[in-house]
Structure formats: C-alpha cells, structure tokens
Motif scaffolding. Structure first.
Motif, mmCIF file in Angstrom:
data_model
loop_
_atom_site.group_PDB
_atom_site.id
_atom_site.type_symbol
_atom_site.label_atom_id
_atom_site.label_comp_id
_atom_site.label_asym_id
_atom_site.label_seq_id
_atom_site.Cartn_x
_atom_site.Cartn_y
_atom_site.Cartn_z
ATOM 1 N N ILE A 146 18.786 -43.999 -117.753
ATOM 2 C CA ILE A 146 18.692 -42.565 -118.026
ATOM 3 C C ILE A 146 19.512 -42.204 -119.262
ATOM 4 O O ILE A 146 19.057 -41.460 -120.136
ATOM 5 C CB ILE A 146 19.166 -41.764 -116.798
ATOM 6 C CG1 ILE A 146 18.204 -41.998 -115.627
ATOM 7 C CG2 ILE A 146 19.252 -40.270 -117.127
ATOM 8 C CD1 ILE A 146 18.688 -41.438 -114.303
ATOM 9 N N THR A 147 20.716 -42.754 -119.365
ATOM 10 C CA THR A 147 21.579 -42.489 -120.518
ATOM 11 C C THR A 147 20.972 -43.045 -121.796
ATOM 12 O O THR A 147 20.991 -42.400 -122.850
ATOM 13 C CB THR A 147 22.975 -43.101 -120.291
ATOM 14 O OG1 THR A 147 23.530 -42.587 -119.082
ATOM 15 C CG2 THR A 147 23.912 -42.777 -121.442
ATOM 16 N N ASP A 195 17.966 -40.800 -122.865
ATOM 17 C CA ASP A 195 18.434 -39.499 -123.343
ATOM 18 C C ASP A 195 19.148 -39.614 -124.684
ATOM 19 O O ASP A 195 19.095 -38.697 -125.505
ATOM 20 C CB ASP A 195 19.380 -38.862 -122.326
ATOM 21 C CG ASP A 195 18.662 -38.396 -121.072
ATOM 22 O OD1 ASP A 195 17.406 -38.341 -121.105
ATOM 23 O OD2 ASP A 195 19.333 -38.106 -120.068
ATOM 24 N N SER A 196 19.814 -40.753 -124.935
ATOM 25 C CA SER A 196 20.577 -40.943 -126.174
ATOM 26 C C SER A 196 19.704 -41.310 -127.359
ATOM 27 O O SER A 196 20.125 -41.144 -128.508
ATOM 28 C CB SER A 196 21.633 -42.042 -125.977
ATOM 29 O OG SER A 196 22.532 -41.709 -124.946
ATOM 30 N N GLN A 255 15.513 -38.616 -129.126
ATOM 31 C CA GLN A 255 15.433 -37.602 -130.171
ATOM 32 C C GLN A 255 15.515 -38.181 -131.584
ATOM 33 O O GLN A 255 15.535 -37.423 -132.556
ATOM 34 C CB GLN A 255 16.550 -36.564 -129.979
ATOM 35 C CG GLN A 255 16.509 -35.836 -128.642
ATOM 36 C CD GLN A 255 15.204 -35.089 -128.412
ATOM 37 O OE1 GLN A 255 14.552 -34.640 -129.356
ATOM 38 N NE2 GLN A 255 14.805 -34.965 -127.149
ATOM 39 N N LYS A 268 12.704 -43.867 -117.506
ATOM 40 C CA LYS A 268 13.578 -42.825 -116.975
ATOM 41 C C LYS A 268 13.031 -42.275 -115.659
ATOM 42 O O LYS A 268 13.791 -42.081 -114.699
ATOM 43 C CB LYS A 268 13.747 -41.692 -117.991
ATOM 44 C CG LYS A 268 14.655 -40.583 -117.462
ATOM 45 C CD LYS A 268 14.965 -39.521 -118.484
ATOM 46 C CE LYS A 268 15.894 -38.459 -117.886
ATOM 47 N NZ LYS A 268 16.274 -37.409 -118.846
ATOM 48 N N GLY A 293 13.628 -31.850 -119.629
ATOM 49 C CA GLY A 293 14.721 -32.459 -120.379
ATOM 50 C C GLY A 293 14.314 -32.871 -121.784
ATOM 51 O O GLY A 293 15.143 -32.877 -122.702
ATOM 52 N N PHE A 294 13.036 -33.206 -121.964
ATOM 53 C CA PHE A 294 12.549 -33.619 -123.278
ATOM 54 C C PHE A 294 11.881 -32.480 -124.040
ATOM 55 O O PHE A 294 11.422 -32.662 -125.174
ATOM 56 C CB PHE A 294 11.560 -34.783 -123.139
ATOM 57 C CG PHE A 294 12.197 -36.041 -122.618
ATOM 58 C CD1 PHE A 294 13.364 -36.515 -123.181
ATOM 59 C CD2 PHE A 294 11.619 -36.746 -121.577
ATOM 60 C CE1 PHE A 294 13.958 -37.674 -122.704
ATOM 61 C CE2 PHE A 294 12.210 -37.906 -121.100
ATOM 62 C CZ PHE A 294 13.388 -38.375 -121.660
#
Length: 284
Positions: free
Chosen positions: A91-92, A95-96, A99, A115, A146-147
């Motif tokens: 997950i980290t 998310d990192s 983008q 994820k 979240g995205f």
C-alpha cells in the motif's frame, strides 16, 4: 503511524521490492538524477522494510534514487526503515509512486491490483458493520478515491492485467485505448493470441465497438480466427487514407510516456516549421 527509523544503508544490502509494478528505466532523466546526487547528495531518504529473512532491506520507495546513487559511485544512502508487513508495504509503495509522471497504463493496472488485493487481505474497511459484499465495494471505492479516479476507472485498469503481454504493450504505446483494452481482456488467451496475430498481419487495432463485439462473441463461444479476421478487416465508415509509421521507429525520438497524439502533433509542428523555412529560402 509506524515508527520510522532514519539510518544509512549500504546499497549492497538493498533488494528490489518483489513484484514492484513500477519499472526502472535507465533513461536520460535517470542519468541527470545521478549527476545531481553525485554533486549535491540525496535530498530525500528512501523508504525500506527488512526482508523476511533479515538478510537485507526491500526498497518500498526510491528505487530510481538508489540506482542513480549507484551509478554515481555512492555506496550508502539515507533511508527510513519501516517495521511493517508486506501488505502494508505494498500500500505504501503504490501510494508513494502512483503520482509520478509518465506512468504507463500497465504500471497503473498492476499497482491498483496490488493495492486492492493487499487491502482485502488486511480486511480493510471503515465500517465494521458492513457485510462481506459491502466491504468489497467499499474497499474499491476507497482505492479509487485515494487516487482521485472513479471506481469504474480502477476496474478498467485492473482488467488490463488479464491481457496478453504484447497486447498490453499496445495499450502502453497508446495504440489501444484503455476502455477497448479492458473489453479485450475478457477474451480467452487463445482468442487474444489470434487477435494479436491478426492485428500484426493487418496492421490494425480494434475500436471500442469492435472490442465489444469480440467480447460478446467470446462469451457466446463463437470468436474463432475467422470471426476476428472479419471484424478487424471490415471497412470503417470514417476510414481515411493514412501513412502509418511503426511505434518502434518513432519511440526513440520521444521521451518515455509520450502518447501517439503528442507524437503526431510534434511531427506536424516540425514539418510546418521546415515548410516555412523552405518557402523563405525560395522567396529570397
């Protein structure tokens, strides 16, 4: 929030994160990053977790910086060591990295899937009274939110993970759009192989309508090679005479992640500039 331990780790002790969906490409930007790190050092620490066998550390975020530092001849890098399990690390990681600029559709597809699967394994939910069906739906919505995209967009990207690799590459190259690619993912592997062979021989890719027709025929057990060939060779109403140049010939002239439309606009702009120069020379 997990405790973060800031330390310095030797590059020889770092390991790639297993199944990392984000590809490390040694391009011009990586070389520039390497020169910057060589001159100024690494500004931001990488994120890591201890490997399960405690033999080293898996890189959760910062694999490009690690490689750039290695190319610069640097032996150690600043790092946060997170005491987290693999699912939380996934997950980290996603998310990192999600983008970043120039993310390929295939990278997004496998990142979203990783994820979502990790969150489901963790039993992730925001309302403990939700039913199992409700929990699944809620998790999808949380990932999408979240995205900053819709749940249907996340599902379309995840469907791409079912594509034959050479067809998925066509999506990465922009030759097949996201939605038609998602529709084609419902074809069996044999049907996808037949489709790829036809696309290569006819130098053509399916429209959304054609992809939907092939999906429907596949579900009815009627999508053989003849049906695929008939669909892919039909004359389209808006078909115009075109000049086709293979993506493999153009790709080396453009940065990674450039879409076919951006390539076309750049080529037209350069041709128009050359035409103006020619007219100016002739008018002298």
């Amino acid at each position: 929030m997990e405790k973060q331990e800031l330390t310095v780790l030797k590059i020889e002790d770092l390991r790639p994160f297993p199944g990392n969906p984000f590809h490390l490409v040694e391009d011009e930007q990586l070389m520039e990053l390497s020169e910057s790190i060589k001159e100024f050092g690494m500004a931001a620490p990488i994120l890591t977790r201890p490997t399960d066998d405690k033999s080293g550390y898996e890189v959760i975020s910062g694999q490009r910086r690690v490689r750039a530092a290695e190319l610069a001849g640097i032996e150690s890098v600043p790092a946060f060591v997170l005491p987290i399990d693999r699912d939380r690390a996934i997950i980290t990681l996603v998310d990192s990295n999600i983008q970043r600029e120039n993310i390929l559709p295939s990278e997004q597809a496998f990142a979203y899937k990783m994820k979502l699967d990790a969150m489901k394994r963790q039993g992730y939910r925001t309302d403990l009274t939700l039913s199992q069906v409700g929990t699944k739906s809620r998790t999808d919505e949380i990932v999408a939110k979240g995205f900053g995209v819709s749940k249907s967009t996340v599902h379309r990207f995840i469907r791409l993970t079912e594509l034959l690799p050479p067809i998925l590459q066509m999506v990465d190259e922009g030759r097949i759009a996201l939605t038609p690619g998602a529709e084609l993912s419902f074809l069996t592997l044999e049907e996808q192989e037949n489709l790829f062979t036809t696309m290569e021989s006819e130098d053509a890719t399916p429209s959304l309508a054609q992809a939907q027709r092939m999906k429907k025929l596949s579900q009815a057990g009627q999508l053989d090679m003849d049906a695929i060939f008939a669909i892919m060779t039909e004359e389209k109403g808006n078909q115009k005479e075109t000049v086709k140049i293979g993506m493999d010939k153009l790709r080396k002239y453009f940065p990674r992640g450039t879409t076919p439309q951006q390539m076309e606009e750049t080529i037209i702009r350069l041709l128009e500039r050359e035409l103006r120069r020619k007219r100016n020379r002739e008018s002298r």
